[in-house]
Design a protein around this motif. Structure first.
Motif, PDB file in Angstrom:
ATOM      1  N   ILE A  18     -50.323  45.715  62.787  1.00 41.65           N
ATOM      2  CA  ILE A  18     -49.794  46.266  61.520  1.00 41.65           C
ATOM      3  C   ILE A  18     -50.897  48.104  62.079  1.00 41.65           C
ATOM      4  O   ILE A  18     -49.690  48.816  61.908  1.00 41.65           O
ATOM      5  CB  ILE A  18     -49.495  45.325  60.434  1.00 41.65           C
ATOM      6  N   PRO A  19     -51.922  47.583  60.973  1.00 39.05           N
ATOM      7  CA  PRO A  19     -52.446  48.590  60.327  1.00 39.05           C
ATOM      8  C   PRO A  19     -52.928  49.636  62.162  1.00 39.05           C
ATOM      9  O   PRO A  19     -52.896  51.323  62.316  1.00 39.05           O
ATOM     10  CB  PRO A  19     -53.791  48.319  60.479  1.00 39.05           C
ATOM     11  N   ALA A  20     -52.726  48.849  63.202  1.00 37.23           N
ATOM     12  CA  ALA A  20     -52.203  49.407  64.718  1.00 37.23           C
ATOM     13  C   ALA A  20     -51.103  50.658  65.054  1.00 37.23           C
ATOM     14  O   ALA A  20     -51.659  51.165  65.417  1.00 37.23           O
ATOM     15  CB  ALA A  20     -53.021  48.663  66.185  1.00 37.23           C
ATOM     16  N   LEU A  21     -49.862  50.070  64.737  1.00 39.66           N
ATOM     17  CA  LEU A  21     -48.600  50.507  64.690  1.00 39.66           C
ATOM     18  C   LEU A  21     -48.798  51.744  63.885  1.00 39.66           C
ATOM     19  O   LEU A  21     -48.577  53.049  64.080  1.00 39.66           O
ATOM     20  CB  LEU A  21     -48.151  49.242  64.416  1.00 39.66           C
ATOM     21  N   VAL A  22     -49.596  51.888  62.518  1.00 39.60           N
ATOM     22  CA  VAL A  22     -50.087  53.106  62.492  1.00 39.60           C
ATOM     23  C   VAL A  22     -50.289  53.783  62.825  1.00 39.60           C
ATOM     24  O   VAL A  22     -49.863  55.120  62.378  1.00 39.60           O
ATOM     25  CB  VAL A  22     -50.606  52.871  60.441  1.00 39.60           C
ATOM     26  N   VAL A  23     -51.292  53.955  62.690  1.00 38.39           N
ATOM     27  CA  VAL A  23     -52.741  55.172  63.652  1.00 38.39           C
ATOM     28  C   VAL A  23     -52.244  55.386  64.611  1.00 38.39           C
ATOM     29  O   VAL A  23     -52.045  56.704  64.749  1.00 38.39           O
ATOM     30  CB  VAL A  23     -53.798  54.133  64.239  1.00 38.39           C
ATOM     31  N   ILE A  24     -51.242  54.520  65.710  1.00 41.85           N
ATOM     32  CA  ILE A  24     -50.622  55.004  67.052  1.00 41.85           C
ATOM     33  C   ILE A  24     -49.341  55.696  66.814  1.00 41.85           C
ATOM     34  O   ILE A  24     -49.291  56.839  67.448  1.00 41.85           O
ATOM     35  CB  ILE A  24     -50.367  53.544  67.478  1.00 41.85           C
ATOM     36  N   PHE A  25     -48.417  55.571  65.720  1.00 42.27           N
ATOM     37  CA  PHE A  25     -47.238  56.024  65.105  1.00 42.27           C
ATOM     38  C   PHE A  25     -48.044  58.012  65.269  1.00 42.27           C
ATOM     39  O   PHE A  25     -46.739  58.536  65.535  1.00 42.27           O
ATOM     40  CB  PHE A  25     -46.711  55.710  63.644  1.00 42.27           C
TER      41      PHE A  25
END
Length: 187
Positions: A18-25
């Motif tokens: 989830i935090p990885a998705l936010v950063v990558i987004f």
């Protein structure tokens, strides 16, 4: 049953995503990576449950953590998409989906406290809704067109359909709970 089973570790991996998705987004030119990460998470949602049942590794911890991970990645993804591409219809759809998740979770908790959790077990419509929702979010995160096909428009249409299915499944859960409560006089 130990907490660190493979199914539970897969669920924990989904939480870490989830935090990885936010950063990558928010990085430039990463739509494909965001969509792939979300699809990976959706597949692991199915996989951890399948493995837990097949290997007889179901646990109270897994039963708690799995729906939390599912709801968090969906809610975070919808907020990211809405924040980046706001519209009234999308905001209403996100409100319906997120609101339903909160209401149904609370309903399940309430019914469990009365020993009637099975009354609000996952329905076929709920599973159908989840499928539409996961595909819609994947397409909305991807956003790129494929040739002349607007992936965004297809994702939006599926999101709107999933919002309608969300309302329907919520009504089914509340109707089932109300009927069970009426029989027992617990409301």
């Amino acid at each position: 049953m130990p907490i660190y089973t493979i199914p539970n570790l897969i669920t924990i991996l989904r939480l870490i995503a989830i935090p990885a998705l936010v950063v990558i987004f928010y990085l430039p030119n990463t739509r494909e990576i965001c969509a792939a990460l979300f699809i990976f998470a959706a597949i692991t949602d199915w996989l951890d449950g399948y493995l837990a049942r097949r290997w007889q590794q179901t646990s109270p911890f897994g039963a708690f953590l799995d729906p939390v991970a599912d709801k968090l990645i969906v809610v975070v993804s919808l907020i990211l998409i809405l924040q980046s591409y706001p519209s009234t219809l999308m905001a209403l759809s996100v409100m319906i989906i997120v609101g339903r998740e909160i209401l149904v979770s609370a309903l399940r908790e309430w019914m469990a406290s009365m020993g009637m959790r099975d009354t609000v077990a996952v329905s076929k419509l709920g599973k159908f809704k989840t499928t539409f929702q996961m595909i819609a979010i994947s397409l909305l995160l991807y956003r790129n067109s494929v040739g002349s096909i607007s992936v965004w428009d297809i994702g939006l249409m599926l999101l709107y359909i999933s919002a309608i299915l969300t309302l329907g499944s919520m009504l089914i859960y509340f109707s089932a709970a109300w009927a069970a409560l009426a029989r027992t006089g617990e409301y």
